[in-house]
Scaffold this active site. Structure first.
Site, PDB file in Angstrom:
ATOM      1  N   SER A 247       0.853  -1.191   0.000  1.00 56.72           N
ATOM      2  CA  SER A 247       0.000   0.000   0.000  1.00 56.72           C
ATOM      3  C   SER A 247       0.886   1.237   0.000  1.00 56.72           C
ATOM      4  O   SER A 247       1.792   1.356   0.831  1.00 56.72           O
ATOM      5  CB  SER A 247      -0.904  -0.004   1.238  1.00 56.72           C
ATOM      6  OG  SER A 247      -1.706   1.159   1.278  1.00 56.72           O
TER       7      SER A 247
ATOM      8  N   LYS B 262      -1.416  -1.018  -4.169  1.00 59.20           N
ATOM      9  CA  LYS B 262      -2.588  -0.244  -3.754  1.00 59.20           C
ATOM     10  C   LYS B 262      -2.197   1.222  -3.654  1.00 59.20           C
ATOM     11  O   LYS B 262      -1.220   1.569  -2.990  1.00 59.20           O
ATOM     12  CB  LYS B 262      -3.135  -0.726  -2.412  1.00 59.20           C
ATOM     13  CG  LYS B 262      -4.343   0.087  -1.941  1.00 59.20           C
ATOM     14  CD  LYS B 262      -5.098  -0.580  -0.798  1.00 59.20           C
ATOM     15  CE  LYS B 262      -4.543  -0.216   0.543  1.00 59.20           C
ATOM     16  NZ  LYS B 262      -5.449  -0.645   1.655  1.00 59.20           N
TER      17      LYS B 262
ATOM     18  N   LYS C 296      -3.484   5.193  -2.780  1.00 58.16           N
ATOM     19  CA  LYS C 296      -4.464   6.058  -2.149  1.00 58.16           C
ATOM     20  C   LYS C 296      -4.839   7.166  -3.137  1.00 58.16           C
ATOM     21  O   LYS C 296      -3.977   7.757  -3.788  1.00 58.16           O
ATOM     22  CB  LYS C 296      -3.890   6.680  -0.874  1.00 58.16           C
ATOM     23  CG  LYS C 296      -3.515   5.668   0.206  1.00 58.16           C
ATOM     24  CD  LYS C 296      -4.743   5.082   0.865  1.00 58.16           C
ATOM     25  CE  LYS C 296      -4.358   4.181   2.023  1.00 58.16           C
ATOM     26  NZ  LYS C 296      -5.531   3.648   2.748  1.00 58.16           N
TER      27      LYS C 296
ATOM     28  N   ASP D 215      -7.580   3.029  -3.452  1.00 60.34           N
ATOM     29  CA  ASP D 215      -8.236   3.116  -2.142  1.00 60.34           C
ATOM     30  C   ASP D 215      -8.652   4.564  -1.908  1.00 60.34           C
ATOM     31  O   ASP D 215      -7.804   5.447  -1.800  1.00 60.34           O
ATOM     32  CB  ASP D 215      -7.297   2.640  -1.040  1.00 60.34           C
ATOM     33  CG  ASP D 215      -7.961   2.627   0.331  1.00 60.34           C
ATOM     34  OD1 ASP D 215      -9.178   2.886   0.409  1.00 60.34           O
ATOM     35  OD2 ASP D 215      -7.266   2.358   1.317  1.00 60.34           O
TER      36      ASP D 215
ATOM     37  N   GLU E   6     -11.510   0.646  -3.586  1.00 59.54           N
ATOM     38  CA  GLU E   6     -11.856   0.340  -2.208  1.00 59.54           C
ATOM     39  C   GLU E   6     -12.550   1.528  -1.542  1.00 59.54           C
ATOM     40  O   GLU E   6     -12.050   2.649  -1.585  1.00 59.54           O
ATOM     41  CB  GLU E   6     -10.590  -0.028  -1.431  1.00 59.54           C
ATOM     42  CG  GLU E   6     -10.861  -0.478  -0.013  1.00 59.54           C
ATOM     43  CD  GLU E   6      -9.590  -0.866   0.712  1.00 59.54           C
ATOM     44  OE1 GLU E   6      -9.710  -1.401   1.829  1.00 59.54           O
ATOM     45  OE2 GLU E   6      -8.488  -0.642   0.170  1.00 59.54           O
TER      46      GLU E   6
ATOM     47  N   ASP F 124     -14.521  -1.719   2.876  1.00 59.16           N
ATOM     48  CA  ASP F 124     -13.589  -1.747   3.994  1.00 59.16           C
ATOM     49  C   ASP F 124     -14.311  -1.229   5.233  1.00 59.16           C
ATOM     50  O   ASP F 124     -14.907  -1.993   5.993  1.00 59.16           O
ATOM     51  CB  ASP F 124     -12.364  -0.890   3.630  1.00 59.16           C
ATOM     52  CG  ASP F 124     -11.334  -0.781   4.740  1.00 59.16           C
ATOM     53  OD1 ASP F 124     -11.545  -1.332   5.839  1.00 59.16           O
ATOM     54  OD2 ASP F 124     -10.299  -0.133   4.522  1.00 59.16           O
TER      55      ASP F 124
ATOM     56  N   LYS G 159     -10.241  -6.649   7.980  1.00 61.11           N
ATOM     57  CA  LYS G 159      -9.226  -6.194   8.927  1.00 61.11           C
ATOM     58  C   LYS G 159      -9.635  -6.669  10.312  1.00 61.11           C
ATOM     59  O   LYS G 159     -10.752  -6.395  10.757  1.00 61.11           O
ATOM     60  CB  LYS G 159      -9.104  -4.672   8.907  1.00 61.11           C
ATOM     61  CG  LYS G 159      -8.514  -4.117   7.618  1.00 61.11           C
ATOM     62  CD  LYS G 159      -8.442  -2.594   7.660  1.00 61.11           C
ATOM     63  CE  LYS G 159      -7.834  -2.056   6.371  1.00 61.11           C
ATOM     64  NZ  LYS G 159      -7.888  -0.568   6.331  1.00 61.11           N
TER      65      LYS G 159
ATOM     66  N   GLY H  48      -4.137  -3.855   5.935  1.00 53.57           N
ATOM     67  CA  GLY H  48      -3.190  -3.502   6.979  1.00 53.57           C
ATOM     68  C   GLY H  48      -3.561  -2.206   7.675  1.00 53.57           C
ATOM     69  O   GLY H  48      -4.273  -1.367   7.118  1.00 53.57           O
TER      70      GLY H  48
END
Length: 376
Positions: A143, A169, A171, A196, A221, A246, A270, A298
Site C-alpha cells: 500500500s 494499492k 491512495k 483506495d 476500495e 472496507d 481487517k 493492513g
C-alpha cells in the site's frame, strides 16, 4: 488438526503502551501518520505461556471513531474486567462475552488476539492451525500513500515491483485520482493495481468514477461513505470495476447485508475493524459461501499485529494479495524476531506455536512508554 485442549485459566494480563516511528509519513485522504501509538496486549496462563495481541486504533478518529485513548478506557474498564469474571475454554467465547460492549471493535480485537495466541501456544500449534488455515505461504501486496509527485509515485512502484510485491494499492482522493491512475497504468500496463479512496467520494461523482472502468483496476476500495452499503450498491451497478468494502464492514451481519444488496464484489477483512479473529473467520466463511473474494488489509501494524494478519490470511478464501508487507517496509526495527520478511512477494507462514514469532524484549522495552499489570 491436533485435538485442542481446554485453555487453562488466565493468570495475568499486561498492557504495554508503545510509540514507534514509521520510516516515512503515510498520507491518506484523511491526513498523515508518522508516529504510531498503540498497545501490545499480553495474556499469561498458569503454565507460563504468553499470548500477544496488538491494538490498531490511531491517535485521532480518522479511520473509525476509536482512538488509542478510547481503546485504553474500554480495555481497562470493561473488557479486562469481563475476562476476570468468566472462564474461557476457547477464544471464540471472547467475542460472545464482549458482545454487550457496543462497537469498540479495535479494543476488543486487541484483547481477543492475545487470547487466541495464548490458546494456540497452550496447545502447541500455530495460530494459523488454530484458525483452520491451510496455506504454507501467502502472496502480499503493498500500500502506497499519496506522494508529492507522480514521478515519486512511479519510482516507489518500480522499487516495490522489483522486490516482488504482487499487487499495488494506491491512495486516491478528488483532484489526485484519474490523472495519477492513468499515468500509473500507462507505465505499468499489466500490474494488478487497486485504488483506495477512504470514503472520499459521493454518488455525485458517479460519472467521474465511471472513468475507472477504462483503467482495468483490480478494484476501488471504499469510494463512498464509511458507514454506507446502500449507495455503494447503486455505484457498483454503474461500474464494471469491482467495489471493495472496507470501513462499511464491521461484522458478519454488515457483510451479509452488503452481499445481499450487491454493494460490493470484494471485501477487505481487517481484524481490528471487525472486532477480532473470531468475527473475521465468520466473515471469511460467509464470503466463501457466496463467492465473494476477500483479502487482509493492513493498519500500519508492528510485528505482533502483522503476525496475526499472516495467520488469518492462510484461510482459503483470501485469494487476493493482502497488505501485510515486511517489517522493514515500515520500521527501522520491529518488536518481533525474526522480523516479517517478504521474498519475491511471498511470506512463508511460520510453523512455530502461536503467532510463530518471538518478542524482541529489548526492542519492545526501547519503545515502551509504560506497562500496566492486571492480576486475575
Amino acid at each position: 488438526m491436533k485435538e485442542l485442549h481446554i485453555l487453562l485459566p488466565i493468570k495475568q494480563i499486561r498492557l504495554h503502551k508503545l510509540t514507534m516511528r514509521l520510516k516515512e509519513p503515510f498520507m491518506t485522504s484523511f491526513g498523515t501518520v508518522q508516529d504510531k501509538d498503540f498497545f501490545i496486549t499480553e495474556a499469561i496462563d498458569d503454565k507460563g505461556n504468553h499470548g500477544f495481541g496488538e491494538s490498531v486504533a490511531f491517535s485521532s478518529p480518522w479511520y473509525t471513531e476509536e482512538t488509542v485513548q478510547t481503546s485504553l478506557h474500554v480495555m481497562e474498564d470493561f473488557l479486562i474486567p469481563i475476562l476476570m469474571e468468566n472462564e474461557i475454554s476457547h477464544p471464540d467465547q471472547v467475542s460472545e462475552l464482549f458482545y454487550p460492549v457496543k462497537r469498540n471493535n479495535m479494543a476488543k480485537a486487541a484483547v481477543e488476539g492475545a487470547i487466541w495466541d495464548l490458546y494456540a501456544k497452550n496447545n502447541q500449534i500455530s495460530l494459523s492451525q488454530a484458525l483452520g488455515g491451510t496455506k504454507k505461504e501467502i502472496d502480499v501486496g503493498i500500500s502506497i500513500g499519496i506522494q508529492p509527485t507522480v514521478k515519486d509515485l512511479i519510482q516507489k512502484i518500480e522499487r516495490f515491483l522489483e522486490e516482488g510485491y504482487k499487487r499495488i494499492k494506491l491512495k486516491i482522493k478528488p483532484g489526485l485520482d484519474m490523472e495519477v491512475l492513468r499515468e500509473v497504468r500507462k507505465q505499468f500496463p499489466f500490474t494488478p493495481i487497486m485504488a483506495d479512496a477512504n470514503s472520499a467520494y459521493t454518488l455525485k461523482d458517479i460519472d467521474h468514477l465511471q472513468e475507472l472502468d477504462d483503467l482495468d483496476l483490480l478494484m476501488i476500495e471504499q469510494p463512498l461513505a464509511h458507514d454506507d452499503i446502500v449507495d455503494h450498491a447503486t455505484l457498483q451497478s454503474a461500474l464494471k470495476t469491482p467495489i471493495c468494502l472496507d470501513e462499511s464492514i464491521n461484522s458478519m451481519e454488515d457483510a451479509r447485508k452488503a452481499i445481499e444488496l450487491g454493494s460490493c464484489r470484494i471485501i477487505n477483512i481487517k481484524i481490528g475493524r471487525v472486532g477480532g479473529l473470531t468475527e473475521a473467520k465468520k466473515i471469511h466463511d460467509l464470503c466463501q459461501r457466496h463467492g465473494i473474494q476477500v483479502w487482509c488489509g493492513g493498519m500500519l501494524e508492528a510485528g505482533v499485529g502483522r503476525a496475526h494478519n499472516i495467520a488469518l490470511t492462510t484461510l482459503p478464501q483470501f485469494v487476493l494479495p493482502g497488505d501485510t508487507a515486511g517489517s522493514s517496509r515500515y520500521w527501522e526495527k520491529d518488536i518481533i524476531k525474526p522480523e516479517v520478511r517478504v521474498e519475491d512477494g511471498i511470506i512463508h507462514v511460520s510453523k512455530g506455536p502461536g503467532i510463530g514469532y518471538d518478542i524482541d524484549e529489548q526492542v519492545m522495552k526501547d519503545f515502551t512508554e509504560w506497562t500496566r499489570v492486571y492480576d486475575f
